[in-house]
Design a protein around this motif. Structure first.
Motif, mmCIF file in Angstrom:
data_model
loop_
_atom_site.group_PDB
_atom_site.id
_atom_site.type_symbol
_atom_site.label_atom_id
_atom_site.label_comp_id
_atom_site.label_asym_id
_atom_site.label_seq_id
_atom_site.Cartn_x
_atom_site.Cartn_y
_atom_site.Cartn_z
ATOM 1 N N ILE A 5 0.873 -1.176 0.000
ATOM 2 C CA ILE A 5 0.000 0.000 0.000
ATOM 3 C C ILE A 5 0.908 1.222 0.000
ATOM 4 N N HIS A 6 0.703 2.126 -0.928
ATOM 5 C CA HIS A 6 1.530 3.325 -1.007
ATOM 6 C C HIS A 6 1.115 4.358 0.031
ATOM 7 N N HIS A 7 -0.193 4.645 0.107
ATOM 8 C CA HIS A 7 -0.654 5.638 1.072
ATOM 9 C C HIS A 7 -2.123 5.441 1.419
ATOM 10 N N ALA A 8 -2.491 6.029 2.542
ATOM 11 C CA ALA A 8 -3.889 6.157 2.936
ATOM 12 C C ALA A 8 -4.161 7.649 3.029
ATOM 13 N N ALA A 9 -5.270 8.100 2.470
ATOM 14 C CA ALA A 9 -5.628 9.515 2.478
ATOM 15 C C ALA A 9 -6.699 9.764 3.529
ATOM 16 N N ILE A 10 -6.489 10.800 4.336
ATOM 17 C CA ILE A 10 -7.409 11.149 5.411
ATOM 18 C C ILE A 10 -7.796 12.613 5.259
ATOM 19 N N ILE A 11 -9.087 12.900 5.310
ATOM 20 C CA ILE A 11 -9.579 14.277 5.303
ATOM 21 C C ILE A 11 -9.925 14.641 6.741
ATOM 22 N N CYS A 12 -9.358 15.734 7.227
ATOM 23 C CA CYS A 12 -9.580 16.140 8.616
ATOM 24 C C CYS A 12 -10.455 17.391 8.678
ATOM 25 N N SER A 13 -11.055 17.624 9.836
ATOM 26 C CA SER A 13 -11.927 18.785 10.009
ATOM 27 C C SER A 13 -11.177 19.994 10.553
ATOM 28 N N ASP A 14 -10.107 19.768 11.306
ATOM 29 C CA ASP A 14 -9.335 20.856 11.915
ATOM 30 C C ASP A 14 -7.857 20.568 11.651
ATOM 31 N N TYR A 15 -7.321 21.179 10.605
ATOM 32 C CA TYR A 15 -5.973 20.856 10.143
ATOM 33 C C TYR A 15 -4.898 21.010 11.224
ATOM 34 N N VAL A 25 2.044 13.630 18.343
ATOM 35 C CA VAL A 25 1.646 12.503 19.185
ATOM 36 C C VAL A 25 2.065 11.178 18.558
ATOM 37 N N LEU A 26 1.681 10.954 17.293
ATOM 38 C CA LEU A 26 2.057 9.701 16.631
ATOM 39 C C LEU A 26 3.475 9.737 16.067
ATOM 40 N N GLN A 27 4.096 10.901 16.068
ATOM 41 C CA GLN A 27 5.499 11.087 15.677
ATOM 42 C C GLN A 27 5.800 10.660 14.248
ATOM 43 N N LEU A 28 4.866 10.933 13.333
ATOM 44 C CA LEU A 28 5.119 10.649 11.926
ATOM 45 C C LEU A 28 5.895 11.806 11.310
ATOM 46 N N GLU A 29 6.873 11.470 10.506
ATOM 47 C CA GLU A 29 7.752 12.464 9.875
ATOM 48 C C GLU A 29 7.053 13.124 8.687
ATOM 49 N N ILE A 30 7.213 14.436 8.582
ATOM 50 C CA ILE A 30 6.648 15.181 7.459
ATOM 51 C C ILE A 30 7.549 15.017 6.241
ATOM 52 N N ILE A 31 6.956 14.581 5.140
ATOM 53 C CA ILE A 31 7.666 14.492 3.863
ATOM 54 C C ILE A 31 7.511 15.817 3.127
ATOM 55 N N ALA A 32 6.276 16.298 3.050
ATOM 56 C CA ALA A 32 5.981 17.553 2.354
ATOM 57 C C ALA A 32 4.677 18.121 2.887
ATOM 58 N N GLU A 33 4.588 19.438 2.900
ATOM 59 C CA GLU A 33 3.360 20.129 3.282
ATOM 60 C C GLU A 33 3.090 21.195 2.231
ATOM 61 N N ASN A 34 1.912 21.144 1.645
ATOM 62 C CA ASN A 34 1.567 22.081 0.591
ATOM 63 C C ASN A 34 0.182 22.672 0.820
ATOM 64 N N LYS A 47 5.387 10.263 6.518
ATOM 65 C CA LYS A 47 6.144 9.040 6.260
ATOM 66 C C LYS A 47 5.817 7.965 7.295
ATOM 67 N N LEU A 48 5.510 6.785 6.798
ATOM 68 C CA LEU A 48 5.357 5.601 7.642
ATOM 69 C C LEU A 48 6.595 4.725 7.453
ATOM 70 N N PRO A 49 6.923 3.922 8.445
ATOM 71 C CA PRO A 49 8.065 3.018 8.268
ATOM 72 C C PRO A 49 7.856 2.104 7.058
ATOM 73 N N LYS A 50 8.917 1.721 6.439
ATOM 74 C CA LYS A 50 8.931 0.793 5.302
ATOM 75 C C LYS A 50 8.272 1.360 4.049
ATOM 76 N N GLY A 51 8.207 2.691 3.941
ATOM 77 C CA GLY A 51 7.816 3.315 2.690
ATOM 78 C C GLY A 51 6.379 3.757 2.527
ATOM 79 N N GLY A 52 5.486 3.359 3.397
ATOM 80 C CA GLY A 52 4.103 3.800 3.274
ATOM 81 C C GLY A 52 3.945 5.259 3.677
ATOM 82 N N GLN A 53 2.798 5.825 3.328
ATOM 83 C CA GLN A 53 2.540 7.221 3.647
ATOM 84 C C GLN A 53 1.090 7.411 4.080
#
Length: 128
Positions: A5-15, A25-34, A47-53
């Motif tokens: 799986i390359h990525h999972a997309a999530i739409i949030c209500s409060d960015y 909190v979950l300590q995920l690394e930012i690859i890009a923010e646009n 970034k998720l471990p082992k290449g997922g996003q």
């Protein structure tokens, strides 16, 4: 055919709240923010471990998605962890409600659930 799986997309209500949850909190690394002005929307690649996003999106006026009782569609996202108890305690220490640890009746692996700021169900699953 499929490699992963390359990525999972999530739409949030409060960015800002969701960005804090996933990056601090979950300590995920930012690859890009646009910021996409034409959509008045942020897109945050994490970034998720082992290449997922995870792709975190903000859109104005997105309708809520039913979650409970069980609704059709994607049920939850599961994260592989070495110790469900340790990660559960970390989340509790950071003010995140987490269900009690259960054991999968078919695999004998430990798991539990918690929610992101919009109520998206997330799972911790013991992979080791």
């Amino acid at each position: 055919m499929f490699k992963s799986i390359h990525h999972a997309a999530i739409i949030c209500s409060d960015y800002p709240v969701s960005k804090h949850f996933y990056t601090e909190v979950l300590q995920l690394e930012i690859i890009a923010e646009n910021y996409r002005a034409d959509r008045d929307s942020f897109k945050l690649d994490l970034k998720l471990p082992k290449g997922g996003q995870i792709e975190l999106f903000s859109f104005t006026n997105s309708p809520p998605r039913p979650s409970y009782p069980e609704a059709l569609g994607l049920r939850h996202l599961a994260f592989c962890v070495d110790s469900v108890e340790k990660v559960r305690q970390y989340l509790l220490d950071n003010g995140i409600e987490v269900e009690p640890v259960r054991v999968d009746e078919f695999t004998d692996k430990k798991f539990t659930f918690f929610n992101d700021p919009d109520g998206l169900p997330l799972e911790l699953y013991q992979c080791s």
